[in-house]
Enzyme design. Sequence first.
Site, PDB file in Angstrom:
ATOM      1  N   ASP A  52       0.813  -1.225   0.000  1.00  0.00           N
ATOM      2  CA  ASP A  52       0.000   0.000   0.000  1.00  0.00           C
ATOM      3  C   ASP A  52       0.843   1.270   0.000  1.00  0.00           C
ATOM      4  O   ASP A  52       0.443   2.298   0.550  1.00  0.00           O
ATOM      5  CB  ASP A  52      -0.970   0.017   1.202  1.00  0.00           C
ATOM      6  CG  ASP A  52      -1.888  -1.187   1.206  1.00  0.00           C
ATOM      7  OD1 ASP A  52      -2.213  -1.669   0.107  1.00  0.00           O
ATOM      8  OD2 ASP A  52      -2.266  -1.634   2.296  1.00  0.00           O
ATOM      9  N   LYS A  89       1.798   2.203  -5.019  1.00  0.00           N
ATOM     10  CA  LYS A  89       2.365   1.652  -6.263  1.00  0.00           C
ATOM     11  C   LYS A  89       1.438   1.936  -7.447  1.00  0.00           C
ATOM     12  O   LYS A  89       1.901   2.291  -8.529  1.00  0.00           O
ATOM     13  CB  LYS A  89       2.571   0.130  -6.119  1.00  0.00           C
ATOM     14  CG  LYS A  89       3.553  -0.243  -5.020  1.00  0.00           C
ATOM     15  CD  LYS A  89       3.660  -1.748  -4.849  1.00  0.00           C
ATOM     16  CE  LYS A  89       2.411  -2.397  -4.345  1.00  0.00           C
ATOM     17  NZ  LYS A  89       2.034  -2.075  -2.955  1.00  0.00           N
ATOM     18  N   GLY A  90       0.117   1.776  -7.225  1.00  0.00           N
ATOM     19  CA  GLY A  90      -0.841   1.994  -8.309  1.00  0.00           C
ATOM     20  C   GLY A  90      -0.744   3.409  -8.859  1.00  0.00           C
ATOM     21  O   GLY A  90      -0.696   3.617 -10.070  1.00  0.00           O
ATOM     22  N   LYS A  91      -0.689   4.388  -7.967  1.00  0.00           N
ATOM     23  CA  LYS A  91      -0.594   5.779  -8.418  1.00  0.00           C
ATOM     24  C   LYS A  91       0.694   6.007  -9.216  1.00  0.00           C
ATOM     25  O   LYS A  91       0.670   6.629 -10.280  1.00  0.00           O
ATOM     26  CB  LYS A  91      -0.636   6.744  -7.224  1.00  0.00           C
ATOM     27  CG  LYS A  91      -0.419   8.146  -7.763  1.00  0.00           C
ATOM     28  CD  LYS A  91      -0.061   9.244  -6.843  1.00  0.00           C
ATOM     29  CE  LYS A  91       0.618  10.316  -7.694  1.00  0.00           C
ATOM     30  NZ  LYS A  91       0.585  11.642  -7.140  1.00  0.00           N
ATOM     31  N   GLY A 144      -4.606  -4.347  -3.776  1.00  0.00           N
ATOM     32  CA  GLY A 144      -5.582  -3.301  -4.088  1.00  0.00           C
ATOM     33  C   GLY A 144      -4.804  -2.056  -4.436  1.00  0.00           C
ATOM     34  O   GLY A 144      -4.173  -1.463  -3.568  1.00  0.00           O
ATOM     35  N   HIS A 145      -4.793  -1.693  -5.715  1.00  0.00           N
ATOM     36  CA  HIS A 145      -3.998  -0.549  -6.176  1.00  0.00           C
ATOM     37  C   HIS A 145      -4.946   0.569  -6.592  1.00  0.00           C
ATOM     38  O   HIS A 145      -5.751   0.403  -7.508  1.00  0.00           O
ATOM     39  CB  HIS A 145      -3.089  -0.965  -7.343  1.00  0.00           C
ATOM     40  CG  HIS A 145      -2.069  -1.991  -6.939  1.00  0.00           C
ATOM     41  ND1 HIS A 145      -1.144  -2.508  -7.798  1.00  0.00           N
ATOM     42  CD2 HIS A 145      -1.822  -2.593  -5.747  1.00  0.00           C
ATOM     43  CE1 HIS A 145      -0.380  -3.381  -7.159  1.00  0.00           C
ATOM     44  NE2 HIS A 145      -0.777  -3.454  -5.914  1.00  0.00           N
ATOM     45  N   GLN A 202       1.958  -5.999  -3.144  1.00  0.00           N
ATOM     46  CA  GLN A 202       2.418  -6.108  -1.756  1.00  0.00           C
ATOM     47  C   GLN A 202       3.720  -5.304  -1.579  1.00  0.00           C
ATOM     48  O   GLN A 202       3.949  -4.362  -2.303  1.00  0.00           O
ATOM     49  CB  GLN A 202       2.567  -7.579  -1.333  1.00  0.00           C
ATOM     50  CG  GLN A 202       1.246  -8.330  -1.205  1.00  0.00           C
ATOM     51  CD  GLN A 202       0.696  -8.851  -2.510  1.00  0.00           C
ATOM     52  OE1 GLN A 202       1.406  -9.480  -3.286  1.00  0.00           O
ATOM     53  NE2 GLN A 202      -0.559  -8.602  -2.785  1.00  0.00           N
ATOM     54  N   LEU A 218       3.581  12.396   1.167  1.00  0.00           N
ATOM     55  CA  LEU A 218       4.297  13.422   1.930  1.00  0.00           C
ATOM     56  C   LEU A 218       3.291  14.322   2.644  1.00  0.00           C
ATOM     57  O   LEU A 218       3.482  14.694   3.806  1.00  0.00           O
ATOM     58  CB  LEU A 218       5.166  14.270   0.985  1.00  0.00           C
ATOM     59  CG  LEU A 218       5.940  15.386   1.706  1.00  0.00           C
ATOM     60  CD1 LEU A 218       7.078  14.803   2.518  1.00  0.00           C
ATOM     61  CD2 LEU A 218       6.443  16.443   0.737  1.00  0.00           C
ATOM     62  N   SER A 246       5.366  12.447  -4.083  1.00  0.00           N
ATOM     63  CA  SER A 246       3.938  12.532  -4.360  1.00  0.00           C
ATOM     64  C   SER A 246       3.248  13.238  -3.196  1.00  0.00           C
ATOM     65  O   SER A 246       3.493  12.918  -2.033  1.00  0.00           O
ATOM     66  CB  SER A 246       3.394  11.116  -4.566  1.00  0.00           C
ATOM     67  OG  SER A 246       1.991  11.107  -4.565  1.00  0.00           O
ATOM     68  N   GLY A 250      -0.279  13.880  -3.166  1.00  0.00           N
ATOM     69  CA  GLY A 250      -1.718  13.663  -3.214  1.00  0.00           C
ATOM     70  C   GLY A 250      -2.001  12.498  -4.136  1.00  0.00           C
ATOM     71  O   GLY A 250      -1.119  12.064  -4.893  1.00  0.00           O
TER      72      GLY A 250
HETATM   73  P1  GDP Z   1      -0.785   0.338  -3.519  1.00  0.00           P
HETATM   74  O1  GDP Z   1      -1.381  -0.944  -3.065  1.00  0.00           O
HETATM   75  O2  GDP Z   1       0.687   0.412  -3.267  1.00  0.00           O
HETATM   76  O3  GDP Z   1      -1.130   0.684  -4.951  1.00  0.00           O
HETATM   77  O4  GDP Z   1      -1.421   1.484  -2.609  1.00  0.00           O
HETATM   78  P2  GDP Z   1      -2.977   1.629  -2.195  1.00  0.00           P
HETATM   79  O5  GDP Z   1      -3.738   2.123  -3.356  1.00  0.00           O
HETATM   80  O6  GDP Z   1      -3.469   0.394  -1.528  1.00  0.00           O
HETATM   81  O7  GDP Z   1      -2.867   2.712  -1.052  1.00  0.00           O
HETATM   82  C1  GDP Z   1      -2.283   3.946  -1.280  1.00  0.00           C
HETATM   83  C2  GDP Z   1      -3.319   5.033  -0.954  1.00  0.00           C
HETATM   84  O8  GDP Z   1      -2.676   6.280  -0.925  1.00  0.00           O
HETATM   85  C3  GDP Z   1      -4.395   5.148  -2.000  1.00  0.00           C
HETATM   86  O9  GDP Z   1      -5.589   5.542  -1.379  1.00  0.00           O
HETATM   87  C4  GDP Z   1      -3.874   6.265  -2.923  1.00  0.00           C
HETATM   88  O10 GDP Z   1      -4.907   6.953  -3.604  1.00  0.00           O
HETATM   89  C5  GDP Z   1      -3.232   7.147  -1.918  1.00  0.00           C
HETATM   90  N1  GDP Z   1      -2.091   7.947  -2.366  1.00  0.00           N
HETATM   91  C6  GDP Z   1      -1.050   7.602  -3.173  1.00  0.00           C
HETATM   92  N2  GDP Z   1      -0.131   8.598  -3.193  1.00  0.00           N
HETATM   93  C7  GDP Z   1      -0.610   9.570  -2.386  1.00  0.00           C
HETATM   94  C8  GDP Z   1      -0.110  10.823  -1.944  1.00  0.00           C
HETATM   95  O11 GDP Z   1       0.974  11.258  -2.294  1.00  0.00           O
HETATM   96  N3  GDP Z   1      -0.898  11.541  -1.077  1.00  0.00           N
HETATM   97  C9  GDP Z   1      -2.115  11.100  -0.648  1.00  0.00           C
HETATM   98  N4  GDP Z   1      -2.812  11.869   0.173  1.00  0.00           N
HETATM   99  N5  GDP Z   1      -2.599   9.906  -1.016  1.00  0.00           N
HETATM  100  C10 GDP Z   1      -1.854   9.153  -1.862  1.00  0.00           C
HETATM  101  P1  IMO Z   2      -0.922  -4.200  -2.260  1.00  0.00           P
HETATM  102  O1  IMO Z   2      -0.478  -4.764  -3.578  1.00  0.00           O
HETATM  103  C1  IMO Z   2      -0.928  -4.576   2.058  1.00  0.00           C
HETATM  104  C2  IMO Z   2      -1.036  -8.612   3.719  1.00  0.00           C
HETATM  105  C3  IMO Z   2      -2.266  -9.052   4.482  1.00  0.00           C
HETATM  106  C4  IMO Z   2      -1.632  -9.973   5.500  1.00  0.00           C
HETATM  107  C5  IMO Z   2      -0.540 -10.659   4.678  1.00  0.00           C
HETATM  108  C6  IMO Z   2      -0.934 -12.008   4.107  1.00  0.00           C
HETATM  109  O2  IMO Z   2      -2.208  -3.478  -2.309  1.00  0.00           O
HETATM  110  O3  IMO Z   2       0.181  -3.425  -1.612  1.00  0.00           O
HETATM  111  P2  IMO Z   2      -2.504 -12.742   2.094  1.00  0.00           P
HETATM  112  O4  IMO Z   2      -3.966 -12.497   1.859  1.00  0.00           O
HETATM  113  O5  IMO Z   2      -1.616 -12.217   1.022  1.00  0.00           O
HETATM  114  O6  IMO Z   2      -2.214 -14.172   2.435  1.00  0.00           O
HETATM  115  O7  IMO Z   2      -2.179 -11.898   3.438  1.00  0.00           O
HETATM  116  O8  IMO Z   2      -0.237  -9.775   3.616  1.00  0.00           O
HETATM  117  N1  IMO Z   2      -1.281  -8.129   2.349  1.00  0.00           N
HETATM  118  C7  IMO Z   2      -1.201  -6.834   1.984  1.00  0.00           C
HETATM  119  N2  IMO Z   2      -0.969  -5.738   2.736  1.00  0.00           N
HETATM  120  N3  IMO Z   2      -1.058  -4.472   0.731  1.00  0.00           N
HETATM  121  C8  IMO Z   2      -1.248  -5.574  -0.034  1.00  0.00           C
HETATM  122  O9  IMO Z   2      -1.242  -5.520  -1.370  1.00  0.00           O
HETATM  123  C9  IMO Z   2      -1.377  -6.819   0.596  1.00  0.00           C
HETATM  124  N4  IMO Z   2      -1.586  -8.082   0.165  1.00  0.00           N
HETATM  125  C10 IMO Z   2      -1.513  -8.863   1.243  1.00  0.00           C
HETATM  126  O10 IMO Z   2      -2.913  -7.958   5.096  1.00  0.00           O
HETATM  127  O11 IMO Z   2      -1.011  -9.221   6.499  1.00  0.00           O
HETATM  128 MG    MG Z   3      -2.907  -1.600  -1.785  1.00  0.00          MG
END
Ligand code: GDP
Ligand code: IMO
Ligand code: MG
Length: 422
Positions: free
Chosen positions: A13, A16-18, A40-41, A223, A330, A411, A413
């Site tokens: 989290d 990465k998606g952004k 979840g990206h 992850q 940030l 980044s 936002g």
């Molecule tokens: P990922 O799994 O690595 O793609 O990340 P997630 O999408 O699960 O979580 C990142 C969260 O941070 C999401 O809600 C993005 O929209 C948000 N996000 C990414 N970069 C920024 C940033 O620079 N500032 C803010 N406020 N939110 C961000």
């Molecule tokens: P993205 O790609 C954050 C965590 C789960 C748990 C552990 C094992 O969005 O960054 P699993 O279901 O994979 O067997 O769970 O890994 N986990 C993540 N945490 N971001 C993810 O993906 C995750 N995918 C799995 O919360 O701690």
């Molecule tokens: Mg995620």
Amino acid sequence: MSNTILVGAQWGDEGKGKIIDVLTENADVVVRTQGGNNAGHTVFIGPQKYVLHLIPSGILRRSKSCVIGSGVVIDPVSLVAEIDGLLKLKVQVAENLFISETAHLVFPYHRELDEQRELLKGEHKIGTTKRGIGPAYGDKAARTGLRMIDLINPARFEAQLKLKIRENNEVLKAFGAKQISFKQVHAAYRVAGDRLKPFVTNTVVFLDKAMRRGADILFEGAQGTFLDIDHGTYPFVTSSNTTAGGACTGSGVPPNRMDRVVGVMKAYTTRVGEGPLLTESAEIADLLHAMGREFGATTGRARRCGWFDSVATRHATMVNGIDELAVTNLDGLDTLEPIKVCIGYRLGQARLDYVPNDVETLLKCQPIYAEFPGWRTPTDRVREWKKLPPKARAYLKAIAELTDAKLTIASVGPARDQTIFL
Ligand code: GDP
Ligand code: IMO
Ligand code: MG
């Protein structure tokens, strides 16, 4: 031609998606190489929010090709739902998506086993996403899994699925869990198989051809480093190689074709699920949650939050070979004063500058903090490096230096344009 691996440098989290969405503007192909719909990206394009689980975030830019590589585990029913969700939002998913024929499948018995194993572990549970990821990779390693190539061969699929459901129902009976109906699973998976068949191909050959044409390829990690099955805080990890090497094994693109590794990290730390998080802090968690931030994109769970841990991110540089850093969120620190950064772990009399492998040892470590002055100014409207508050620049420079890699993106936002290039 240039190939870039993008990995999470923390616990997932990181944003990465952004960052993938931003970098895709100058790429031709985006590839997912590991994980499943545990990921979840999140990407925002204007006010529209997209959450990608199995499909590369690159799908949101027309004319780019997206590949789901062999290292990914696919729940076909959930993938069809994801495709339908994107189509509803007018995102093109057609000749631009390629799914590896050797990617393994996730079945309902994997999800049920995931859940039952967590229940059995009780307070020692991992806190998985309950998407069946661990059991599906378990079948792959045990060589008892079914793959996309089986799903699109109806006669073979039926025979294999019958055996798998019979076997897994025995195991589920021992857990006292509900039985899985062959008829129902077969019907649902056949429908999904027919929908997915046009996308299924030999993605190794596809990627080789793309490289011969001189394409720029992005490898979208899922992850993060400390959830890696080999290098993470085992057993509180996921079941795939989330580190840079996973991009090669999960795509069939060889290591000597990779040009750079970009590590994505938040300006602080978050973790979902159980396991050690040395810098966890109620102060920063309460602040971020009150702003409505840091709730999981897949499960909606509140993420645990903490100060930036440079011991962990430096370790991530070592394991992934991170060349460049993208620091996200940030703006999450805009109101904090002072801002702490973990610069070492104290273990008894010793000071560690790496993350110990034994979780019990890690839990005995105390973070050593350095303090940085907060900038206490909103940064979300800043678009240029030199317009950031000097204290924010100093903070970013410091965490990049401690991580031992070059800062290239900051980044401020979730939106595309809230991105500062250095
Ligand atoms: P990922 O799994 O690595 O793609 O990340 P997630 O999408 O699960 O979580 C990142 C969260 O941070 C999401 O809600 C993005 O929209 C948000 N996000 C990414 N970069 C920024 C940033 O620079 N500032 C803010 N406020 N939110 C961000
Ligand atoms: P993205 O790609 C954050 C965590 C789960 C748990 C552990 C094992 O969005 O960054 P699993 O279901 O994979 O067997 O769970 O890994 N986990 C993540 N945490 N971001 C993810 O993906 C995750 N995918 C799995 O919360 O701690
Ligand atoms: Mg995620």
